[in-house]
Motif scaffolding. Structure first.
Motif, PDB file in Angstrom:
ATOM      1  N   ASP A   1     -38.614  39.694   3.402  1.00 42.43           N
ATOM      2  CA  ASP A   1     -38.094  38.252   4.097  1.00 42.43           C
ATOM      3  C   ASP A   1     -39.333  38.159   5.164  1.00 42.43           C
ATOM      4  O   ASP A   1     -38.726  38.172   6.393  1.00 42.43           O
ATOM      5  CB  ASP A   1     -36.840  37.974   4.120  1.00 42.43           C
ATOM      6  CG  ASP A   1     -35.973  37.762   2.761  1.00 42.43           C
ATOM      7  OD1 ASP A   1     -36.448  37.057   2.132  1.00 42.43           O
ATOM      8  OD2 ASP A   1     -35.122  38.328   2.846  1.00 42.43           O
TER       9      ASP A   1
ATOM     10  N   ALA B   1     -38.977  35.454  10.245  1.00 45.83           N
ATOM     11  CA  ALA B   1     -38.638  34.547   9.112  1.00 45.83           C
ATOM     12  C   ALA B   1     -38.221  33.237   9.531  1.00 45.83           C
ATOM     13  O   ALA B   1     -37.525  32.973  10.220  1.00 45.83           O
ATOM     14  CB  ALA B   1     -37.302  35.279   8.399  1.00 45.83           C
TER      15      ALA B   1
ATOM     16  N   SER C   1     -36.332  29.136   4.784  1.00 45.48           N
ATOM     17  CA  SER C   1     -37.017  29.943   3.905  1.00 45.48           C
ATOM     18  C   SER C   1     -36.156  30.564   2.881  1.00 45.48           C
ATOM     19  O   SER C   1     -34.845  30.953   2.992  1.00 45.48           O
ATOM     20  CB  SER C   1     -37.900  31.106   4.124  1.00 45.48           C
ATOM     21  OG  SER C   1     -39.067  30.795   5.181  1.00 45.48           O
ATOM     22  N   GLU C   2     -36.425  30.479   1.372  1.00 42.81           N
ATOM     23  CA  GLU C   2     -35.564  31.374   0.420  1.00 42.81           C
ATOM     24  C   GLU C   2     -35.806  32.648   0.740  1.00 42.81           C
ATOM     25  O   GLU C   2     -36.654  33.202   0.714  1.00 42.81           O
ATOM     26  CB  GLU C   2     -36.170  30.711  -1.019  1.00 42.81           C
ATOM     27  CG  GLU C   2     -35.358  31.316  -2.158  1.00 42.81           C
ATOM     28  CD  GLU C   2     -35.778  30.923  -3.692  1.00 42.81           C
ATOM     29  OE1 GLU C   2     -35.097  31.193  -4.580  1.00 42.81           O
ATOM     30  OE2 GLU C   2     -36.768  30.218  -3.618  1.00 42.81           O
ATOM     31  N   ARG C   3     -34.435  33.239   0.508  1.00 47.98           N
ATOM     32  CA  ARG C   3     -34.324  34.653   0.670  1.00 47.98           C
ATOM     33  C   ARG C   3     -34.625  35.644  -0.277  1.00 47.98           C
ATOM     34  O   ARG C   3     -34.274  35.266  -1.456  1.00 47.98           O
ATOM     35  CB  ARG C   3     -32.957  35.100   1.524  1.00 47.98           C
ATOM     36  CG  ARG C   3     -32.723  34.064   3.005  1.00 47.98           C
ATOM     37  CD  ARG C   3     -33.676  34.740   3.735  1.00 47.98           C
ATOM     38  NE  ARG C   3     -33.338  33.756   5.395  1.00 47.98           N
ATOM     39  CZ  ARG C   3     -34.447  33.297   5.894  1.00 47.98           C
ATOM     40  NH1 ARG C   3     -35.604  33.438   5.506  1.00 47.98           N
ATOM     41  NH2 ARG C   3     -33.903  32.505   6.910  1.00 47.98           N
TER      42      ARG C   3
ATOM     43  N   LYS D   1     -33.934  39.200   0.179  1.00 49.08           N
ATOM     44  CA  LYS D   1     -32.939  40.023   0.482  1.00 49.08           C
ATOM     45  C   LYS D   1     -31.681  39.656   0.495  1.00 49.08           C
ATOM     46  O   LYS D   1     -31.385  38.480   0.909  1.00 49.08           O
ATOM     47  CB  LYS D   1     -33.194  41.009   1.600  1.00 49.08           C
ATOM     48  CG  LYS D   1     -34.736  41.775   1.411  1.00 49.08           C
ATOM     49  CD  LYS D   1     -34.607  42.916   0.534  1.00 49.08           C
ATOM     50  CE  LYS D   1     -35.777  43.740   0.696  1.00 49.08           C
ATOM     51  NZ  LYS D   1     -35.730  44.957  -0.160  1.00 49.08           N
TER      52      LYS D   1
ATOM     53  N   PRO E   1     -30.431  39.863   6.086  1.00 48.84           N
ATOM     54  CA  PRO E   1     -31.554  40.178   7.171  1.00 48.84           C
ATOM     55  C   PRO E   1     -31.909  41.610   7.132  1.00 48.84           C
ATOM     56  O   PRO E   1     -30.737  42.497   7.175  1.00 48.84           O
ATOM     57  CB  PRO E   1     -31.074  39.564   8.488  1.00 48.84           C
ATOM     58  CG  PRO E   1     -29.886  38.696   7.996  1.00 48.84           C
ATOM     59  CD  PRO E   1     -29.254  39.267   7.039  1.00 48.84           C
TER      60      PRO E   1
END
Length: 247
Positions: free
Chosen positions: A166, A229, A233-235, A237, A240
């Motif tokens: 990410d 990040a 945004s599409e993650r 994981k 975090p």
């Protein structure tokens, strides 16, 4: 990467040299961003900010860092990492040390937060969710990092890239320039940059911006590195990273 989400594969890059440039200029790739890089002009998507730190600040922190202990930096092991856990190991493709910064960490954090707020946020028009705790890289003579992408790795079955970390923006702050070698190269654009003390450089972390730290020939090269990040945004994981600093 194993046991992670089925993240889409990246579109092939670079485009054909006679194809339209990805930057949207309408010109052919080879006559646009490649030509810019070859001529020493900064290609689309790369930010270069000379003098982000002043000379006195750079000299002061280098004086504090030069005698501090350091250890070989570990690289992400994509084969054994998954959505819950990131594994790191020694990698002969990356020969550099991480310096123990101790009480200087808050100063590094402040530089990254200022870079995101004053430079990178306005340049991208995006908000950030977090940045990874910055650290200082020390490249001794012979130190290098081969060409790589900071958020992506090759899917061996498909032979194409996919996002596995990410990271949306990579950023570097260079602390000195009293060395030979050690240029920053972006292979897709034929762009090579000789970093200067105090310079901030930032760029998208994906495979379009594969980059390399060329071997240092003499002296020592110090740089602060971090990744950030975007909020939306599409993650990849589940959570975090452990070293994330939330914004």
């Amino acid at each position: 990467m194993t046991d992670g989400p089925d993240f889409p594969l990246r579109e092939p890059f670079p485009p054909g040299r006679s194809a339209p440039c990805f930057c949207g200029s309408g010109r052919r790739f080879k006559h646009c961003c490649v030509a810019a890089g070859r001529e020493g002009r900064v290609p689309h998507g790369i930010g270069v900010v000379p003098g982000f730190l002043d000379d006195a600040e750079c000299r002061a922190i280098c004086d504090e860092l030069k005698d501090r202990p350091s250890e070989r930096l570990l690289a992400v092991d994509h084969q054994h990492s998954n959505a819950e856990r990131t594994v790191r190991r020694l990698d002969d493709r990356r020969v550099t040390d991480r310096v123990e910064v101790g009480e200087l960490q808050a100063r590094l954090d402040g530089w990254i937060e200022r870079a995101l707020a004053e430079r990178i946020g306005p340049a991208t028009g995006r908000e950030f969710a977090w940045y990874e705790e910055p650290y200082v890289l020390k490249y001794n003579p012979g130190g290098f990092f081969v060409s790589h992408a900071d958020s992506d790795t090759i899917d061996p079955a498909a032979g194409r890239w996919k996002k596995v970390l990410d990271r949306d923006i990579s950023l570097l702050i260079y602390l000195n320039d009293e060395y030979t070698g050690g240029r920053l190269d972006f292979e897709h654009f034929e762009f090579s940059l000789r970093p200067k003390a105090g310079m901030l450089v930032f760029f998208p972390s994906d495979m379009r911006y594969q980059h390399a730290a060329r071997p240092v020939e003499s002296g020592q090269r110090f740089a602060v590195v971090s990744w950030a990040a975007f909020e939306d945004s599409e993650r990849v994981k589940t959570n975090p990273p452990d070293e994330a600093k939330m914004l």
